[in-house]
Design a protein around this motif. Structure first.
Motif, short mmCIF file in Angstrom:
data_model
loop_
_atom_site.label_atom_id
_atom_site.label_comp_id
_atom_site.label_asym_id
_atom_site.label_seq_id
_atom_site.Cartn_x
_atom_site.Cartn_y
_atom_site.Cartn_z
N TYR A 161 0.81 -1.21 0.00
CA TYR A 161 0.00 0.00 0.00
C TYR A 161 0.85 1.26 0.00
O TYR A 161 1.78 1.41 0.78
N THR A 162 0.45 2.20 -0.89
CA THR A 162 1.17 3.46 -1.03
C THR A 162 0.34 4.67 -0.62
O THR A 162 0.85 5.78 -0.59
N HIS A 163 -0.96 4.44 -0.33
CA HIS A 163 -1.86 5.53 0.04
C HIS A 163 -2.65 5.13 1.28
O HIS A 163 -2.84 3.94 1.56
N ALA A 164 -3.16 6.14 2.00
CA ALA A 164 -3.99 5.89 3.18
C ALA A 164 -4.86 7.11 3.46
O ALA A 164 -4.54 8.24 3.05
N LYS A 165 -5.96 6.86 4.18
CA LYS A 165 -6.84 7.95 4.58
C LYS A 165 -7.71 7.46 5.74
O LYS A 165 -8.05 6.28 5.82
N ALA A 166 -8.08 8.37 6.64
CA ALA A 166 -8.95 8.03 7.77
C ALA A 166 -9.92 9.18 8.02
O ALA A 166 -9.63 10.34 7.70
N ARG A 167 -11.07 8.85 8.62
CA ARG A 167 -12.03 9.88 8.98
C ARG A 167 -12.92 9.38 10.13
O ARG A 167 -13.10 8.18 10.32
N HIS A 168 -13.46 10.34 10.89
CA HIS A 168 -14.37 10.07 11.99
C HIS A 168 -15.71 10.74 11.71
O HIS A 168 -15.75 11.86 11.19
N THR A 169 -16.81 10.08 12.06
CA THR A 169 -18.13 10.67 11.96
C THR A 169 -18.93 10.33 13.21
O THR A 169 -18.62 9.35 13.91
N GLY A 170 -19.95 11.12 13.49
CA GLY A 170 -20.78 10.85 14.66
C GLY A 170 -22.16 11.45 14.51
O GLY A 170 -22.41 12.33 13.68
N ASN A 171 -23.10 10.95 15.32
CA ASN A 171 -24.46 11.46 15.36
C ASN A 171 -24.93 11.55 16.81
O ASN A 171 -24.63 10.66 17.62
N LEU A 172 -25.63 12.62 17.14
CA LEU A 172 -26.29 12.78 18.43
C LEU A 172 -27.76 13.05 18.16
O LEU A 172 -28.08 13.85 17.27
N TRP A 173 -28.67 12.39 18.90
CA TRP A 173 -30.08 12.58 18.61
C TRP A 173 -30.94 12.50 19.86
O TRP A 173 -30.59 11.91 20.87
N LEU A 174 -32.11 13.12 19.75
CA LEU A 174 -33.15 13.09 20.78
C LEU A 174 -34.46 12.78 20.08
O LEU A 174 -34.81 13.44 19.08
N ARG A 175 -35.20 11.80 20.60
CA ARG A 175 -36.42 11.36 19.94
C ARG A 175 -37.53 11.18 20.97
O ARG A 175 -37.29 10.72 22.09
N HIS A 176 -38.74 11.55 20.58
CA HIS A 176 -39.89 11.33 21.45
C HIS A 176 -41.03 10.74 20.64
O HIS A 176 -41.31 11.17 19.52
N ALA A 177 -41.70 9.73 21.22
CA ALA A 177 -42.82 9.07 20.56
C ALA A 177 -43.97 8.95 21.54
O ALA A 177 -43.77 8.73 22.74
N LYS A 178 -45.17 9.08 21.02
CA LYS A 178 -46.37 8.99 21.85
C LYS A 178 -47.42 8.19 21.10
O LYS A 178 -47.61 8.38 19.90
N ARG A 179 -48.09 7.30 21.83
CA ARG A 179 -49.14 6.49 21.22
C ARG A 179 -50.45 6.66 21.98
O ARG A 179 -50.48 6.62 23.21
N TRP A 180 -51.52 6.90 21.21
CA TRP A 180 -52.87 6.92 21.76
C TRP A 180 -53.59 5.66 21.31
O TRP A 180 -52.96 4.75 20.80
#
Length: 662
Positions: free
Chosen positions: A377-396
């Motif tokens: 191998y002569t090439h390389a690359k790296a990366r970081h990703t992330g997600n933060l979430w808030l969810r609300h559900a209601k059932r009648w």
């Protein structure tokens, strides 16, 4: 009832007092379902009409309950950022007699999915969802994201065979990084609590397949394991292949400690790639090796639920322009972690969570040049990703609603992450639902860095974004079911390879256009457990797009415009069954045809033509033994899914399956 799946239930209507142990629930004058939580193997009374409609994955079932009068489900709260709806693509019990031997063959019949194969028996294929590209599809295995960051070509190269797959579903509305067009979740589960299964088959073109699988369940512990080998000499020059798979999944209920779900797998495959990536070259070859593993932990404490997961996927790829002479090599690492918590309180269910992913590649041509090579191998690359979430559900009683908001953190900055959904059940068996959500995907390492004599890379690419609107109707009554969906996706900054005469007549990775996609799907069927006619299903899918840029794109416009499939299963002579599937495909777009293999200068432009496929399976079963004969493409149709790469004509195989267990 052995069919355990994450799907809205049709609940049996009980008489109020009929001397059954559970008759008291009928007296409450509410709609009840009885389900199974595999985490604790306890009976859960769900005062809802669709207990598992919002779940995104399931764990293995430690015990199978045989109950005639009630519905059984083995699902639990989804750890996804959000899941608007689930569209079933494959169900093992329902489609067991169908003439399908690979996951690709099973998904080919679903109206939501366009499976574009380059070789027979799943040697190499891509999954496209509702007009999206293979890079815009998120691939999950039991709810764990194993999407490949280098290229979508490798994402669904998972080490599981069809006998281990209990169901496949399309999950809409997973906002944020990855699931631009949607997510395909492949769920595994044992055929029985404890069993041993052996399958062997063979047929034309030197085809051979062997599979050994089984499961053991003891108390709070369950393990599923499988190993297989599939090979062929090829149906034309340089289309031979071999594929080894090994997979294990273990679950353990640790009581107060929590529930643990471990899965691991390994795959090794090589295949002759006649015209696969350059239609005029018949001598290409590829070898890939994949190892993956994940561990998930779940814990419930009162009204709170906690969960965590970690995963890792390693992929090696070698591509030969001329078989026997390596041209490109890639070594990819994809690691992920996820943490979430749910609180069930008077106002509904509130969820909060986050996930993180790390992608790294060593390559001979993808990434940034290394000061000192690492082996090949002569090439390389790296990366970081992330997600933060808030969810609300209601059932009648008849209504449900959910909303989520959050952010995606990527090397390209911070992006909003949101979704809205609502559902209404006006009558028993009928449900209406609607939703809208934002989604995105990052450029793959191939989009950013791939160069060749015919292609020029682009380091200035940014993420694709889309907003999708969807409306659906489901109706289920006794042995009949019908569903319809319509959707509209507005996409911008679409990445594709564009033909540029001003760059010396080469393909250039660009995102100069918007792409609006509209689609409609209709599916319905009839199924019974007795009689001559056991099952009839019919489905249809339609897609149209509107692109606002006048450019020659390599793949964005090659969508499946019309797709229809009919499946019929009949039983006769007590132990015999016959299953037939007929499907019609009409693809939009065109491709460059090379009349003389090896000659890239002689070309002609051809449009994709509609084609019809007919497959069949004749099967006999008694006790632990099952014999079958399959015939695919019985009409010997000449067709292609990608760029004029001819796919197999009629292909006959036969096999035997021995299953011991309970």
């Amino acid at each position: 009832m052995e069919n355990i799946q994450a799907k809205r239930l049709s609940v049996t209507h009980w008489r109020r007092w009929n001397r059954k142990g559970w008759s008291v629930f009928a007296s409450l004058r509410r709609c009840w379902a009885i389900g199974v939580l595999s985490a604790g193997m306890s009976i859960l009374l769900l005062a809802t009409q669709g207990a598992s409609a919002q779940t995104a994955d399931t764990t293995a079932v430690l015990k199978t309950l045989r109950i005639r009068e009630v519905g059984v489900t083995g699902s639990q709260t989804a750890p996804a950022r959000n899941a608007q709806s689930h569209t079933p693509l494959f169900d093992r019990k329902a489609q067991a007699p169908a003439p399908v031997q690979t996951l690709e063959a099973a998904l080919r019949l679903a109206p939501s999915v366009d499976v574009r194969e380059r070789g027979g028996k799943g040697a190499q294929a891509d999954i496209f969802i509702r007009g999206g590209s293979f890079d815009q599809t998120m691939v999950l295995l039991n709810g764990i994201d194993f999407t490949d960051a280098r290229t979508g070509h490798q994402s669904h190269a998972l080490p599981v065979d069809l006998d281990c797959i209990s169901a496949v579903e399309l999950i809409d509305g997973v906002p944020g990084v990855g699931a631009y067009a949607g997510a395909v979740n492949i769920r595994t589960a044992p055929l029985r609590p404890t069993y041993l299964r052996l399958e062997a088959s063979g047929g034309q073109y030197g085809y051979g397949y062997g599979n050994l699988s089984g499961a053991v369940s003891a108390g709070r512990f369950s393990v599923l394991g499988a190993a297989s080998y599939r090979r062929s000499d090829g149906y034309r020059h340089n289309t031979d292949f071999s594929n080894y798979n090994a997979f294990v999944r273990a679950t353990c209920d640790g009581g107060r400690v929590g529930f643990f779900d471990l899965q691991a797998g390994w795959q090794d495959r090589d295949f002759g790639s006649n015209g696969f990536y350059a239609a005029y070259n018949p001598d290409q070859w590829e070898h890939t090796a994949t190892a993956l593993a994940s561990l998930r932990w779940l814990k419930t404490a009162g009204r709170f639920s906690l969960g965590a997961a970690a995963s890792y996927r390693k992929n090696f790829d070698r591509y030969d322009w001329t078989r026997g002479t390596a041209m490109n090599r890639h070594n990819t690492d994809n690691a992920g972690a996820k943490l979430w918590a749910d609180c069930d309180w008077a106002a509904g269910v509130t969820s909060v969570g986050g996930d993180w992913a790390f992608n790294h590649i060593y390559s001979t041509n993808l990434g940034q040049p290394l000061a000192h090579p690492e082996g090949h191998y002569t090439h390389a690359k790296a990366r970081h990703t992330g997600n933060l979430w808030l969810r609300h559900a209601k059932r009648w009683q008849r209504f449900d609603a959910a909303a989520s908001a959050g952010v995606s953190l990527t090397p390209y900055g911070t992006s909003a992450l949101w979704s809205l959904s609502a559902g209404y059940a006006p009558a028993a068996g009928l449900r209406l639902e609607a939703g809208t959500w934002q989604s995105m995907r990052l450029p793959t390492f191939t989009d950013l860095y791939y160069t060749s004599p015919a292609q020029i890379n682009n380091l200035d690419l940014v993420p694709e974004h889309a907003v999708t609107y969807c409306f659906g109707i489901d109706y289920l009554k006794r042995c009949w079911n019908i569903s319809a969906q319509a959707y509209y996706r507005s996409g911008r900054d679409i990445i594709d390879w564009v033909w540029r005469e001003d760059m010396g007549g080469k393909w250039h990775s660009e995102q100069t256009s918007r792409l609006d996609t509209f689609g409609a799907e209709l599916a319905g069927g009839y199924a019974v457990s007795e009689g001559f006619l056991r099952r009839v299903t019919l489905s249809y899918g339609y897609i149209t797009t509107d692109r606002n840029a006048d450019v020659i794109a390599k793949s964005a416009m090659d969508f499946m415009r019309h797709k229809a499939a009919l499946a019929v299963e009949v039983r006769f002579l007590r132990r015999m069954s016959l299953a037939l599937t007929g499907s019609v495909y009409d693809r939009n777009g065109s491709y460059t045809h090379y009349p003389e293999p090896g000659n890239a200068s002689l070309t002609e432009e051809r449009g994709y033509k509609p084609y019809f496929l007919l497959d069949g399976r004749l099967q006999w079963e008694k006790g632990l033994c099952r014999l079958y004969v399959d015939a695919t493409n019985i009409t010997d149709t000449r067709y292609c899914d990608i760029g004029g790469i001819r796919l197999p004509g009629v292909w006959c195989t036969g096999g035997v399956v021995l299953t011991i267990g309970r």
